[in-house]
Structure formats: structure tokens, C-alpha cells
Design a protein around this motif. Structure first.
Motif, PDB file in Angstrom:
ATOM      1  N   THR A 106      33.123 124.112  20.522  1.00 51.71           N
ATOM      2  CA  THR A 106      33.915 125.140  19.925  1.00 51.71           C
ATOM      3  C   THR A 106      34.244 125.374  21.505  1.00 51.71           C
ATOM      4  O   THR A 106      36.026 125.968  21.662  1.00 51.71           O
ATOM      5  CB  THR A 106      33.453 126.280  19.695  1.00 51.71           C
ATOM      6  N   THR A 107      34.139 124.363  22.059  1.00 56.01           N
ATOM      7  CA  THR A 107      35.167 124.398  23.807  1.00 56.01           C
ATOM      8  C   THR A 107      35.375 123.270  24.012  1.00 56.01           C
ATOM      9  O   THR A 107      36.200 123.184  24.674  1.00 56.01           O
ATOM     10  CB  THR A 107      33.174 124.261  24.880  1.00 56.01           C
ATOM     11  N   HIS A 108      35.140 122.014  23.737  1.00 60.59           N
ATOM     12  CA  HIS A 108      36.087 120.660  23.549  1.00 60.59           C
ATOM     13  C   HIS A 108      35.830 119.424  22.272  1.00 60.59           C
ATOM     14  O   HIS A 108      34.666 119.704  21.752  1.00 60.59           O
ATOM     15  CB  HIS A 108      36.277 119.954  24.608  1.00 60.59           C
ATOM     16  N   GLU A 140      37.529 127.963  21.524  1.00 61.97           N
ATOM     17  CA  GLU A 140      37.591 129.318  23.076  1.00 61.97           C
ATOM     18  C   GLU A 140      38.370 128.071  23.562  1.00 61.97           C
ATOM     19  O   GLU A 140      38.191 127.217  23.888  1.00 61.97           O
ATOM     20  CB  GLU A 140      36.510 128.604  23.459  1.00 61.97           C
ATOM     21  N   TRP A 143      43.680 124.932  23.704  1.00 64.00           N
ATOM     22  CA  TRP A 143      43.396 122.890  23.565  1.00 64.00           C
ATOM     23  C   TRP A 143      44.484 121.715  23.844  1.00 64.00           C
ATOM     24  O   TRP A 143      45.918 122.789  23.367  1.00 64.00           O
ATOM     25  CB  TRP A 143      42.813 122.796  22.853  1.00 64.00           C
ATOM     26  N   GLY A 178      40.898 119.912  24.517  1.00 65.77           N
ATOM     27  CA  GLY A 178      40.172 120.563  25.290  1.00 65.77           C
ATOM     28  C   GLY A 178      40.937 122.138  26.255  1.00 65.77           C
ATOM     29  O   GLY A 178      41.672 121.536  26.249  1.00 65.77           O
ATOM     30  N   SER A 197      36.955 118.708  31.945  1.00 62.24           N
ATOM     31  CA  SER A 197      36.716 119.510  31.202  1.00 62.24           C
ATOM     32  C   SER A 197      35.371 120.230  31.451  1.00 62.24           C
ATOM     33  O   SER A 197      34.496 119.348  32.281  1.00 62.24           O
ATOM     34  CB  SER A 197      36.483 118.637  29.711  1.00 62.24           C
ATOM     35  N   HIS A 199      32.732 123.803  33.066  1.00 58.78           N
ATOM     36  CA  HIS A 199      32.513 124.384  33.976  1.00 58.78           C
ATOM     37  C   HIS A 199      32.517 124.294  35.176  1.00 58.78           C
ATOM     38  O   HIS A 199      31.590 122.646  34.711  1.00 58.78           O
ATOM     39  CB  HIS A 199      31.412 125.431  33.558  1.00 58.78           C
TER      40      HIS A 199
END
Ligand SMILES: [Zn+2]
Length: 602
Positions: A106-108, A140, A143, A178, A197, A199
Motif C-alpha cells: 500500500t506504500t508503493h 497511502e 502516487w 508511489g 521512495s 522513509h
């Protein structure tokens, strides 16, 4: 906007289940039954990976009618005969967070074409369209898309239509989707970017400046302009990881969070230096291997292994220039570069495999040896990266010597580029490479390649480095498992040594490798054994070395170890730690200083 005979619609259909859905449309399928296949490996990474095992559902439609699709082997299907437009719909499980595969959550999303795009047999040279669909609301962030696939209606960094002129081109442009940070800069007028991409905390201005310097250094070597219209570094940041894969107009990178330059720290950390070196490596490949190619890797068969004795020249020379570009670009100083070089020499010296496998053989067998390491790899395999970089250095010094410092490996790289790279259809053979090197050096280099590429002699670096590069290679014994070399000794005595490597990720003192002809091998210890006591005292991984260092070379000690569930006792005669750890001092005098300058400055 161009309409292609083959097109793929890619949807991140179920990010939480790591599934991409692909709908492949073939306007003119083989009327006898269209054969479709997925590559077993991805160019640049020489291992059979069987990407097709991740296809979890597949159906075919002729017009609107569902038709049969049969599996022919592990990676090949054939649809029933169809005279209309053939649609093949399939889902691919993508949960490999590496530069070689595909990953979706769901992040990328990230994918290589080799994971997602079935080859339409017989139409590999046709135009291939790609429509990238945005995800649903179950992801999330907002994107965007980062790829060097040619846009065919999509906006820059947008979802929508892209295309490639052939299947080979299609799979040479990985895609990231993303929320990512864009670091943009220009090199000789060509737009460059890094999409990051994951954190992170990153000093992006510094990163842009440093990347630009590296790219400009490589462009200066091969000559302006760089041979592409744009370039993209796709970077995935993870807690702990490292990897890179080269493409013609981009590269994929995996790095550890702490390797990026932190906004509050302007120093050159080892992690950041490694990351810049990785970027430098993949960028150099856009010439050396993506355009100057070994003939074997020109239109390779992606269904099986493709062998070449030349990987050392593509990975080794690239490894030599990756660090060299950092010092030539002024990002690190001479001492920092010499530390990197000393550590590479140390890596080579620590593996007995250097005396048993040649660089040519290591290249040829990369698929089953270098890429499939096991407990015996240090004894049996030499890295065509590490030793290849040292042979590149030796070749550089040899050309400098033969030409009285008038020519260098830089001239050979330019000649390779002009004769084998600019003309995309012509690969280079071993004979061609060696003949061109001899021509540039103006001496017969056949004996050089016999000895250092096809032979297994210990490399002779001390004299050439002293007499041609102005530096003194020093060797000492290692001070422990964490001593990577590159600096003077801290300990004045020679430490005892058993020649067994201990798993640094285990709490137990578990042996990963027993070095050939070492005291540990002579005492009967083996990979997998768990050492539990040294001379009757309990040890674990973290105190094993300290316990060992209480003894002297020549002492005999008792080691208790479990092999599976059986306790064994061994008597080990401790040896002196071998002089396998390199560091450098500078040769005195103006001539030496001049040589260092010629070598380490662009
Ligand atoms: Zn490489």
C-alpha cells in the motif's frame, strides 16, 4: 499517440495482497496458437530466477470468448488458436524488495518488465504499448510514476500510456509508482533525476550536487554528449539493504536509510561514500555493458543461462571506475580513495578461491557459483568484481608504463566506446577486447591476460603501484573479523588465527566457512559447527574472538563444538594471522606526487 500491436495494461489491483493485474492485448496473435513466455532471468543479474513462478492466475479471451491457455513448461503458455484480438489476463504476486524483481504494497509499487510482461513469441521486435493505471483508494499517499519508458500520452511522472519499440527495450525500463522524493539536476544539458521512495531524511541539495559531479566525471571520460535524452536513478530506501541494477537510461538502487546524506551532517560517512560509489557504478554501466556489450549478451536468450568469460571486464572495470570517479570528481580525497582500494585488495586476499579460480572462469560460471554462494565459496570462487577491479587497475598501470604515462585505461575505454559502443549492433569478444587493449598500450598484452585473467597467480601489485602510481602497498595481519583494512595496525603483536569465519548474525559462534588448509580445517571443524567452548570456557559469537586472542600463534587449544546435535572436541594448532590486510602509504618525492595526480585526477 501511437497504437502498438501489443499492449499491456498494468493495474496495482490488490496492493495489500501484493498483486499486479496485467491485461495483455495482442492485435494479431499467431493463428496456430499464440505462445507466451516470461524471462527466467533479468539482464545484469546472472542467475536463473524463474519469474514465472509468481504468476498466480492466467486466463485468455479471443474477442469476448474465453479460450484455453495451456502451460508448456515452467515459464511458457500457449493460447488456443484465435483469429481475432487475443486478450490474456493474469495476476502476478510481487513481494520481492530487490532491484531485480517486483514489489507492491500500500506504500508503493516497483517492477521490472521481466517480472510482469509476458513475451509474445514471434513479435518481439514489434512496438509494445504500456498503460499504467493508478491504484484505487486502498493505498497511502498520492502516487506518481517514475520510469524512463517513453511517454505515449502520459504526463511526466504521471500514470497513463507509455511505449517501447521492442520487447528488449520494454524490459530495460523499471517502473516505480508511489509517493517519492524527486532530486533533479542536469548533466551536460541532459535532465537527470533521482526518485527516492521509502522513509528517509536526506540533504537533497547535497545529493544532487554530488551525483552531478560523478555523472560529469564519467561523461568527461567517454566524451560529450552523454548517449541518452534523460537519466533516472530509482532509489528504494530500506532499513538495511544494498543493491543496484543497470539499465540503458536508468538504474535501480536499494540502499540503507543511514547511507543517505543526513541534513544535519555534512561529513562524508562511510555509508554515504558507499552509496555514491553504487550510483557511480550503475551510471558507468550505461556505457560499459549497456552499450559496450559482450557479444554473448547481445539479444540474449532469457529462458536459460548465457555464458561469457568477459563479465570481469564489464563488472571489474566498472568497479574500478566507480570509486575512482569519486576522487576524480573531488568528492573524496586521495587518502579516502586509497582506503577504498586497500579494502578491495583485502577482500581479494582473504579468499583462497583467488588461487583456484580464474577471472575468466568466474565470469563464465557466475550463474552457478558467484551468484549462488555457499560455505565453500571463499575457497573456490574469486569475485570478478573485486579481483576484476584490481586487474583493471593493473591494466591501467600497464598501459601507463608501456606508453610512458601518455595513455591509460581511460583511452582503452574511449576506444571501446567508439568502436563497439556507439554502434549498437556490434558486441565485443574476448579476443576483440584484448586486441584493442594491446593496440592502445602498443605492446602485446596477451601474456597479461593469460596470467591475470585466465590464470590464478597471486596478483603482483606492489611494484607497479610504487613505480607508476606513487603509492606503497603495505600488508599486515588482520586484527579481527571487523577489520576491513585500509589503515595502519592498532595492535603491535601478530594475533592467533584459526581460519574459520563466524556468522555475525547469530548469537552462537556458528562457523559459516572453514578456509582451505587453515588450522580449523586441519582440526576437523566444518561449516555449520557451533563452537561452544574454547579451552573449557563457554563462548558465544560476541566473545569468541576475545577468547581466541588470549592465546599466541603456535599455541594448541581445545575447541568444543556441536555438529548438528553431536558434541565434538578438536585440538587446534593456532597459526599466525596471515598478512591479508592492505593499507597504503605515499611514496616520497615529486615524481611520485605527479604520478598520483595523473592517476587520481581526471
Ligand atoms: Zn555492475
Amino acid at each position: 499517440v501511437k497504437s502498438d500491436p501489443i499492449s499491456y495494461r498494468v493495474r496495482p489491483v490488490a496492493p495489500y495482497a501484493h498483486l499486479f493485474e496485467v491485461e495483455l492485448r495482442i492485435l494479431r496473435p499467431d493463428p496456430n496458437g499464440q505462445v507466451l513466455t516470461l524471462p527466467a532471468w533479468i539482464p545484469g543479474s546472472y542467475m536463473i530466477r524463474d519469474f514465472a513462478r509468481h504468476i498466480v492466475e492466467i486466463t485468455a479471451f479471443c474477442g469476448n470468448d474465453r479460450i484455453a491457455i495451456d502451460k508448456l513448461d515452467k515459464q511458457t503458455w500457449r493460447a488456443a488458436p484465435c483469429q481475432r484480438t487475443l486478450h490474456v489476463r493474469y495476476r502476478v504476486y510481487c513481494w520481492d524488495l530487490s532491484v531485480r524483481g517486483a514489489h507492491l504494497d500500500t506504500t508503493h509499487g516497483y517492477f521490472n518488465g521481466t517480472s510482469l510482461f509476458l513475451t509474445v513469441r514471434g513479435q518481439e521486435q514489434s512496438g509494445h504499448g504500456v498503460i499504467l493505471d493508478p491504484p484505487g483508494s486502498d493505498v497511502e499517499g498520492v502516487w506518481r510514476v517514475a520510469t524512463t519508458l517513453a511517454r505515449n500520452g502520459a504526463e511526466r511522472y504521471g500514470f497513463g500510456a507509455y511505449r517501447a519499440d521492442s520487447y528488449a527495450e520494454l524490459i530495460d525500463h523499471p517502473v516505480e509508482m508511489g509517493e517519492f522524493t524527486l532530486v533533479e539536476f542536469s548533466v551536460c544539458g541532459v535532465p537527470h533525476a533521482m526518485a527516492i521512495s521509502g522513509h528517509k531524511q536526506c540533504d537533497c541539495d547535497r545529493l544532487a550536487h554530488d551525483l552531478q559531479s560523478i555523472c560529469e566525471t564519467h561523461v568527461a571520460l567517454f566524451g560529450e554528449p552523454p548517449p541518452m535524452n534523460e537519466y533516472l536513478f530509482l532509489t528504494m530506501v530500506v532499513s538495511d539493504g544494498y543493491g543496484g541494477l543497470e539499465h540503458r537510461n536508468s538504474c535501480s538502487l536499494l540502499c540503507s536509510r543511514n547511507d543517505l546524506p543526513h541534513p544535519n551532517d555534512s561529513s562524508m560517512s562511510e555509508g554515504y561514500r558507499n552509496f555514491l560509489s553504487l550510483c557511480s557504478h550503475e551510471y558507468f554501466h550505461l556505457w560499459n555493458v549497456k552499450r559496450i556489450r559482450p557479444t554473448a549478451l547481445h539479444n540474449p536468450d532469457l529462458s536459460r543461462e548465457v555464458h561469457t568469460p568477459l563479465l570481469w571486464a564489464f563488472e571489474g572495470i566498472t568497479s574500478y571506475y566507480d570509486d575512482l570517479a569519486l576522487v576524480r570528481a573531488g568528492l573524496i580525497d586521495h587518502n579516502s580513495y586509497l582506503q577504498l582500494l586497500a579494502r578491495n585488495i583485502t577482500r581479494v586476499l582473504r579468499n583462497p578461491g583467488r588461487l583456484r579460480q580464474s577471472l575468466a572462469d568466474s565470469s563464465f560460471d557466475a550463474w552457478t557459483k558467484f551468484y549462488k554462494p555457499d560455505a565453500n565459496t571463499p575457497n573456490a570462487v574469486v569475485s570478478y568484481y573485486s579481483k576484476g577491479a584490481l586487474v583493471a587497475l593493473l591494466l591501467d598501470l600497464t598501459i601507463r608504463e608501456a606508453s610512458d604515462q601518455q595513455r591509460s585505461l581511460d583511452d582503452l575505454m574511449r576506444a571501446l566506446w567508439q568502436r563497439h559502443g556507439m554502434d549498437q549492433d556490434e558486441g565485443v569478444t574476448s579476443d576483440g577486447f584484448e586486441a584493442l587493449a594491446s593496440e592502445i598500450a602498443d605492446i602485446d598484452l596477451q601474456p597479461f591476460f593469460e596470467r591475470w585473467v585466465r590464470g590464478t597467480d597471486e596478483l603482483e601489485l606492489v611494484t607497479p603501484l610504487r613505480e607508476l602510481a606513487g603509492v606503497e602497498l603495505q600488508l599486515r595481519s588482520a586484527e579481527g573479523e571487523l577489520d576491513k583494512g585500509g589503515s595502519e595496525a592498532n595492535v603491535s603483536r601478530t594475533l592467533p588465527w584459526i581460519g574459520a569465519r563466524i556468522d555475525q548474525h547469530s548469537d552462537d559462534a556458528r562457523i559459516t566457512t572453514v578456509l582451505y588448509e587453515s588450522p580449523a580445517q586441519q582440526a576437523g571443524l566444518a561449516a555449520g559447527d557451533v563452537i561452544i567452548a574454547v579451552d573449557g570456557l563457554r563462548v558465544r559469537r560476541r566473545d569468541f574472538e576475545t577468547q581466541l586472542h588470549r592465546f599466541q600463534p603456535g599455541d594448541r587449544i581445545t575447541i568444543h563444538a556441536f555438529r548438528h546435535d553431536t558434541l565434538r572436541e578438536s585440538q587446534v594448532a593456532l597459526a599466525a594471522a596471515p598478512a591479508d590486510t592492505a593499507w597504503f602509504t605515499l611514496t616520497e618525492g615529486a615524481v611520485a606526487a605527479q604520478q598520483r595526480h595523473a592517476w587520481l585526477s581526471a
